[in-house]
Design a protein around this motif. Structure first.
Motif, mmCIF file in Angstrom:
data_model
loop_
_atom_site.group_PDB
_atom_site.id
_atom_site.type_symbol
_atom_site.label_atom_id
_atom_site.label_comp_id
_atom_site.label_asym_id
_atom_site.label_seq_id
_atom_site.Cartn_x
_atom_site.Cartn_y
_atom_site.Cartn_z
ATOM 1 N N ILE A 1 0.839 -1.205 0.000
ATOM 2 C CA ILE A 1 0.000 0.000 0.000
ATOM 3 C C ILE A 1 0.875 1.256 0.000
ATOM 4 O O ILE A 1 0.607 2.223 -0.727
ATOM 5 C CB ILE A 1 -0.945 -0.017 1.214
ATOM 6 N N ALA A 2 1.932 1.243 0.831
ATOM 7 C CA ALA A 2 2.814 2.408 0.901
ATOM 8 C C ALA A 2 3.452 2.704 -0.454
ATOM 9 O O ALA A 2 3.650 3.877 -0.814
ATOM 10 C CB ALA A 2 3.896 2.170 1.955
ATOM 11 N N LEU A 3 3.765 1.665 -1.218
ATOM 12 C CA LEU A 3 4.357 1.872 -2.536
ATOM 13 C C LEU A 3 3.308 2.193 -3.591
ATOM 14 O O LEU A 3 3.550 2.993 -4.511
ATOM 15 C CB LEU A 3 5.131 0.626 -2.976
ATOM 16 N N ALA A 4 2.142 1.568 -3.461
ATOM 17 C CA ALA A 4 1.131 1.686 -4.520
ATOM 18 C C ALA A 4 0.565 3.094 -4.627
ATOM 19 O O ALA A 4 0.263 3.567 -5.731
ATOM 20 C CB ALA A 4 0.010 0.684 -4.276
ATOM 21 N N VAL A 5 0.405 3.771 -3.506
ATOM 22 C CA VAL A 5 -0.252 5.090 -3.542
ATOM 23 C C VAL A 5 0.463 6.053 -4.485
ATOM 24 O O VAL A 5 -0.142 6.580 -5.426
ATOM 25 C CB VAL A 5 -0.372 5.675 -2.121
ATOM 26 N N PRO A 6 1.758 6.314 -4.323
ATOM 27 C CA PRO A 6 2.403 7.242 -5.263
ATOM 28 C C PRO A 6 2.587 6.658 -6.654
ATOM 29 O O PRO A 6 2.454 7.370 -7.651
ATOM 30 C CB PRO A 6 3.743 7.536 -4.599
ATOM 31 N N VAL A 7 2.882 5.357 -6.740
ATOM 32 C CA VAL A 7 3.175 4.768 -8.048
ATOM 33 C C VAL A 7 1.933 4.745 -8.937
ATOM 34 O O VAL A 7 1.991 5.108 -10.121
ATOM 35 C CB VAL A 7 3.763 3.344 -7.873
ATOM 36 N N VAL A 8 0.812 4.340 -8.381
ATOM 37 C CA VAL A 8 -0.414 4.286 -9.181
ATOM 38 C C VAL A 8 -0.845 5.692 -9.605
ATOM 39 O O VAL A 8 -1.278 5.905 -10.751
ATOM 40 C CB VAL A 8 -1.530 3.567 -8.395
ATOM 41 N N THR B 1 5.576 4.169 -18.471
ATOM 42 C CA THR B 1 5.801 2.724 -18.587
ATOM 43 C C THR B 1 6.512 2.195 -17.349
ATOM 44 O O THR B 1 6.206 1.093 -16.858
ATOM 45 C CB THR B 1 6.630 2.417 -19.840
ATOM 46 N N ALA B 2 7.449 2.940 -16.823
ATOM 47 C CA ALA B 2 8.146 2.524 -15.606
ATOM 48 C C ALA B 2 7.168 2.400 -14.441
ATOM 49 O O ALA B 2 7.181 1.401 -13.701
ATOM 50 C CB ALA B 2 9.243 3.528 -15.270
ATOM 51 N N TYR B 3 6.309 3.418 -14.274
ATOM 52 C CA TYR B 3 5.347 3.358 -13.177
ATOM 53 C C TYR B 3 4.375 2.192 -13.348
ATOM 54 O O TYR B 3 3.985 1.541 -12.367
ATOM 55 C CB TYR B 3 4.578 4.682 -13.085
ATOM 56 N N GLN B 4 3.958 1.922 -14.581
ATOM 57 C CA GLN B 4 3.070 0.782 -14.829
ATOM 58 C C GLN B 4 3.760 -0.527 -14.447
ATOM 59 O O GLN B 4 3.158 -1.413 -13.818
ATOM 60 C CB GLN B 4 2.661 0.748 -16.308
ATOM 61 N N THR B 5 5.027 -0.644 -14.817
ATOM 62 C CA THR B 5 5.783 -1.854 -14.479
ATOM 63 C C THR B 5 5.900 -2.020 -12.971
ATOM 64 O O THR B 5 5.700 -3.113 -12.430
ATOM 65 C CB THR B 5 7.184 -1.785 -15.117
ATOM 66 N N TRP B 6 6.215 -0.940 -12.294
ATOM 67 C CA TRP B 6 6.308 -1.011 -10.834
ATOM 68 C C TRP B 6 4.960 -1.337 -10.207
ATOM 69 O O TRP B 6 4.887 -2.084 -9.226
ATOM 70 C CB TRP B 6 6.829 0.315 -10.281
ATOM 71 N N ALA B 7 3.892 -0.795 -10.764
ATOM 72 C CA ALA B 7 2.561 -1.061 -10.217
ATOM 73 C C ALA B 7 2.222 -2.550 -10.291
ATOM 74 O O ALA B 7 1.640 -3.118 -9.361
ATOM 75 C CB ALA B 7 1.515 -0.235 -10.957
ATOM 76 N N ILE B 8 2.583 -3.185 -11.402
ATOM 77 C CA ILE B 8 2.319 -4.624 -11.533
ATOM 78 C C ILE B 8 3.181 -5.404 -10.540
ATOM 79 O O ILE B 8 2.720 -6.375 -9.920
ATOM 80 C CB ILE B 8 2.584 -5.084 -12.972
ATOM 81 N N ALA B 9 4.427 -4.981 -10.365
ATOM 82 C CA ALA B 9 5.285 -5.639 -9.378
ATOM 83 C C ALA B 9 4.689 -5.510 -7.975
ATOM 84 O O ALA B 9 4.731 -6.465 -7.176
ATOM 85 C CB ALA B 9 6.688 -5.037 -9.423
ATOM 86 N N ILE B 10 4.131 -4.357 -7.672
ATOM 87 C CA ILE B 10 3.500 -4.162 -6.361
ATOM 88 C C ILE B 10 2.273 -5.051 -6.220
ATOM 89 O O ILE B 10 2.028 -5.632 -5.149
ATOM 90 C CB ILE B 10 3.129 -2.673 -6.176
ATOM 91 N N ALA B 11 1.491 -5.183 -7.287
ATOM 92 C CA ALA B 11 0.336 -6.082 -7.244
ATOM 93 C C ALA B 11 0.777 -7.511 -6.950
ATOM 94 O O ALA B 11 0.106 -8.251 -6.217
ATOM 95 C CB ALA B 11 -0.420 -6.008 -8.566
ATOM 96 N N PHE B 12 1.916 -7.907 -7.519
ATOM 97 C CA PHE B 12 2.444 -9.241 -7.255
ATOM 98 C C PHE B 12 2.781 -9.415 -5.772
ATOM 99 O O PHE B 12 2.588 -10.496 -5.204
ATOM 100 C CB PHE B 12 3.682 -9.473 -8.120
ATOM 101 N N VAL B 13 3.279 -8.344 -5.137
ATOM 102 C CA VAL B 13 3.595 -8.405 -3.716
ATOM 103 C C VAL B 13 2.347 -8.743 -2.901
ATOM 104 O O VAL B 13 2.403 -9.536 -1.950
ATOM 105 C CB VAL B 13 4.207 -7.065 -3.245
ATOM 106 N N PHE B 14 1.207 -8.164 -3.266
ATOM 107 C CA PHE B 14 -0.038 -8.458 -2.556
ATOM 108 C C PHE B 14 -0.405 -9.937 -2.687
ATOM 109 O O PHE B 14 -0.894 -10.552 -1.742
ATOM 110 C CB PHE B 14 -1.173 -7.587 -3.104
ATOM 111 N N VAL B 15 -0.187 -10.499 -3.855
ATOM 112 C CA VAL B 15 -0.561 -11.902 -4.100
ATOM 113 C C VAL B 15 0.391 -12.859 -3.397
ATOM 114 O O VAL B 15 -0.024 -13.771 -2.680
ATOM 115 C CB VAL B 15 -0.599 -12.185 -5.617
#
Length: 799
Positions: A71-78, A91-105
């Motif tokens: 959550i701490a990472l997703a707020v600014p990145v998204v 594109t970088a932010y989108q890539t990081w956002a998907i990586a953060i989603a993976f962290v949740f899973v």
């Protein structure tokens, strides 16, 4: 996640980034690094502290940590992925956002307990494959472009470099069991596959039509990929392996970015998968997360597994940066051809395997099973036998014969399957080297009560340096000796423990120490029946950590440090590296009952050489495989044999109910808490009641000096230590004085216990730190403070 965030970049929507865009990019990048390091570093440290204090975090704690991190990472990145219109940054932010989603899973894999590494690895595999499948479907649905044909040169280069990057792990680490190895390898490869799909399809391919100068592209792309790998690594590992991944994976960003221009098709998913998979495998396969703990060594770069694992990760970090820099300088026009890359790859892998075979620890070193049988021997007749030798012989023979008879079917089945095993008799049990299928088979046998884990530490690449004390030999009476009146026993009553044999099971003993060497029963080289080292197979008394040398010194050390300086001792190493298992503890307990020659074994021991009194300054927590009753038959058997067992209560205080580990929880042993020079119960001293077995038993039984205790240490030195480990030896020495003063008491555990508790001094110290409610006995200090002088006087009066 909103679908608009993942729309392909519109190549006609080129925008030049302004200063604000880059400032936000740099700020968010550094924020991700800082938050990730602080959250996971702090959470791991808190987990280690609670593990040390035996108050482990609840099962959902790491799940919440991972989600909070996400959550701490997703707020600014998204938000930036939504509003940023600069193609490369978006594109970088989108890539990081998907990586953060993976962290949740992947966080769900962290709900398994510390010791359940195999189920956790299986969960990682399933969750990562599911995430990769979802990512693949998203790639196909959004038409981002699927991975293209194989480019052999970058793949061979990645394989060659990957072999070099895992060399530190191959040299300094060791594999677990075959199943551990397979699961960790699959988990690492799955992470590599996910990273490859993410980075290739969501970052490199969408930007293929937007080339920068090669130098700028490598630096910027390398930084962006490094952040993505940091996020993935922080979410993937558990119990400490995430720290290794957070160090080893990010520098692959520069390496991957440098490989990208070499691939003419701009698709590098296989090289990414190979690099990330191999580096992850080095961290996951060769270092057991259970062993990445401050319990073994609080120094993160020390001489235990954690230290070697951190060194391996840091060296991998440095090598990855080096190769990334070299490839950045080489540039595409100088890229090697397949004819060059192929032999380079072969040479690198031959070298890596050679390093593992000749300088590492080839083979498998996984956990085993401790199979406890239902039928434990009946030793009740031992209490009616008055002769000591006859009594110990009866107990030994009864246990021995009972084990042979009741284990016969299991041993035959294991022999038919060519399965390695070790039988035990003090607890009717067998340690078995096998996997989960064999575990299911054994659990179904009618004679089996339950099966526990028997964790085995993996070998170290170098011997641990011998600890050395920093204090001179004492020149005046020690506070701990005078506070219990031991010096008065020597000087006024003329009793010093002569004729009593103490059994010491600990980290070892420095047998050459001047305070201990003359008391060794095997002095002059008679080590048969007197010394056993299941850890390092030393042939004569030795000690690396110093704990055993210190505790034995407080029992019988000369030069005024020991309570019973004329008693004799023999010893066994049960905890050379501070994490044992039930079989290791049992091996030494069996040696205390019936020692055997160094070329023999427990089933040909000599019970006439048994110890009179045993010091056990250790506990066996669940991390080591013990449950509440795992060693209870052994403690009961030693008591039936007339051996007085003294156990330190533990150092998990001051909370109530912190006496939790065998052997201290059992009624058949005498448990000891610690007091300081002021007479106060030490803050760390574990308190009762015993709740882990449902008994609510009052423990400890008594308190003794355990703070600022000066005693012997390896290399002829002295050291001051604290802990209930230091308190227990004072009671051991006092029992030696009692039995030396009145041999009629030898083997009479009940009478001796009664003397100790009836002569204990009433506790008069501070009651500020927990569990002082009620009268005597009390869950903080038992029956009071040890008084050796009064106890010996009472013993002399016994007819």
């Amino acid at each position: 996640m909103n679908a608009e965030l993942l729309q392909p970049i519109n190549t006609s929507d080129e925008q030049r980034p302004g200063c604000l865009s880059y400032l936000l990019f740099v700020g968010v990048s550094l924020g991700i690094i800082g938050v990730t390091l602080v959250v996971h570093g702090s959470a791991w440290l808190v987990g280690q502290i609670t593990l040390y204090e035996e108050t482990p975090l609840p099962w959902f704690a790491w799940l919440l940590v991972s989600w909070a991190h996400g959550i701490a990472l997703a707020v600014p990145v998204v938000l930036l992925a939504w509003f940023t219109r600069v193609p490369r940054l978006r594109t970088a932010y989108q890539t990081w956002a998907i990586a953060i989603a993976f962290v949740f899973v992947i966080a769900f894999a962290r709900t398994f307990p510390t010791t359940q590494t195999q189920p956790a690895a299986m969960a990682q595999i399933l969750l990562t494959l599911s995430s990769a499948a979802a990512l693949w479907l998203l790639v196909r649905a959004r038409r981002y472009g699927t991975p293209s044909a194989l480019q052999l040169t970058p793949l061979l280069l990645a394989l060659a470099i990957g072999a070099i990057l895992v060399m530190p792990s191959l040299s300094w680490g060791a594999l677990g069991s075959r199943l551990d190895t397979l699961l960790d390898l699959l988990a690492a490869l799955c992470l590599g596959l996910f990273a490859a799909l993410l980075l290739d399809s969501f970052y490199f391919r969408p930007l293929a039509s937007r080339p920068l100068s090669i130098g700028r592209a490598i630096l910027l792309d390398g930084w962006i990929v490094a952040i993505a790998l940091l996020i993935l690594g922080s979410g993937f590992g558990f119990d400490g392996s995430q720290l290794l991944l957070m160090i080893a994976l990010p520098p692959l960003g520069l390496l991957i970015a440098a490989l990208a221009p070499i691939s003419r098709a701009r698709s590098i998913w296989l090289p990414i998968a190979a690099l990330v998979g191999m580096v992850s495998a080095g961290a996951l396969m060769f270092f057991d997360p259970d062993e990445l703990t401050i319990i073994l060594d609080p120094n993160p770069l020390g001489s235990e597994i954690l230290g070697w694992a951190m060194r391996a990760a840091l060296l991998t970090f440095a090598l990855a940066l080096l190769f990334g820099f070299v490839l950045s300088v080489v540039r595409p026009r100088n890229a090697p051809r397949v004819a060059v890359a192929l032999p380079l790859c072969a040479i690198a892998w031959v070298a890596a395997l050679g390093i593992h075979v000749f300088f590492g620890h080839p083979g498998f070193f996984g956990e085993q099973m401790f199979v406890i049988l239902k039928d434990q021997a009946d030793l009740s007749r031992a209490y009616s036998i008055s002769d000591r030798n006859e009594r110990t012989r009866f107990v030994y023979d009864t246990l021995n014969q009972h084990a042979h008879r009741t284990q016969a079917n299991l041993r035959a089945m294991l022999n038919r399957g060519h399965v390695g095993y070790t039988p035990y008799y003090l607890v009717n049990a067998i340690e078995v080297n096998g996997g989960p299928l064999l575990r299911v088979m054994l659990a179904s046998q009618p004679e089996v009560d339950r099966i526990l884990d028997s964790p085995h530490l993996r070998p170290l690449p170098a011997l641990i340096a011998v600890s050395t004390g920093d204090q001179p030999a004492p020149t005046q009476p020690l506070w701990n000796i005078s506070s219990i009146g031991a010096d008065r026993v020597w000087n006024e009553l003329g009793i010093s423990g002569k004729g009593i044999v103490v059994g010491q099971s600990d980290s070892g003993v420095d047998g050459t120490h001047p305070a201990l060497r003359d008391g060794y029963r095997g002095r002059n080289g008679a080590n048969d029946f007197n010394w056993l080292d299941p850890w390092n197979n030393s042939q004569s008394p030795s000690d690396i950590g110093g704990h055993g040398t210190h505790t034995l010194g407080s029992i019988l050390g000369r030069n005024g440090i020991g309570v019973a300086p004329d008693a004799e001792w023999f010893g066994c190493v049960n905890l050379a590296r501070n994490l044992g298992n039930p079989p290791l503890y049992l091996t030494c307990m069996q040696f205390m009952l019936a020692p055997w020659p160094q070329n023999g074994g427990p089933f040909n021991g000599d019970p006439t050489k048994a110890a009179h009194v045993i010091n056990d300054s250790w506990g066996c927590p669940p991390l080591e495989g013990c449950d509440a009753n795992s060693l209870a038959p052994a403690a009961d058997a030693l008591r039936a044999a007339g051996i007085f067992v003294v156990v330190s209560a533990g150092n998990a205080g001051p909370r109530c109910g912190s006496v939790t580990d065998p052997l201290a929880i059992y009624p058949s042993v005498f448990s000891v808490g610690a007091i300081d020079p002021r007479g106060d119960i030490a803050f760390f001293s574990s308190r009762g009641p015993v709740t882990v077995d449902g008994s609510n038993r009052v423990k400890p039984d008594i308190a003794a000096p355990g703070v600022d205790v000066l005693s012997s240490f390896p290399n002829n030195t002295y050291a001051t230590e604290q802990g209930t480990s230091m308190a227990g030896p004072h009671v051991v020495g006092t029992v030696a004085l009692l039995w030396s003063a009145n041999p009629k008491l030898i083997g009479d555990i009940d009478r001796t216990t009664q003397i100790l508790i009836e002569t204990a001094k009433a506790y008069s110290g501070s009651r500020a730190n927990g569990c002082f409610t009620g009268g005597t006995p009390n869950d903080a200090y038992g029956y009071g403070a040890l008084d050796a002088y009064a106890a010996v006087q009472r013993a002399l009066a016994v007819k």
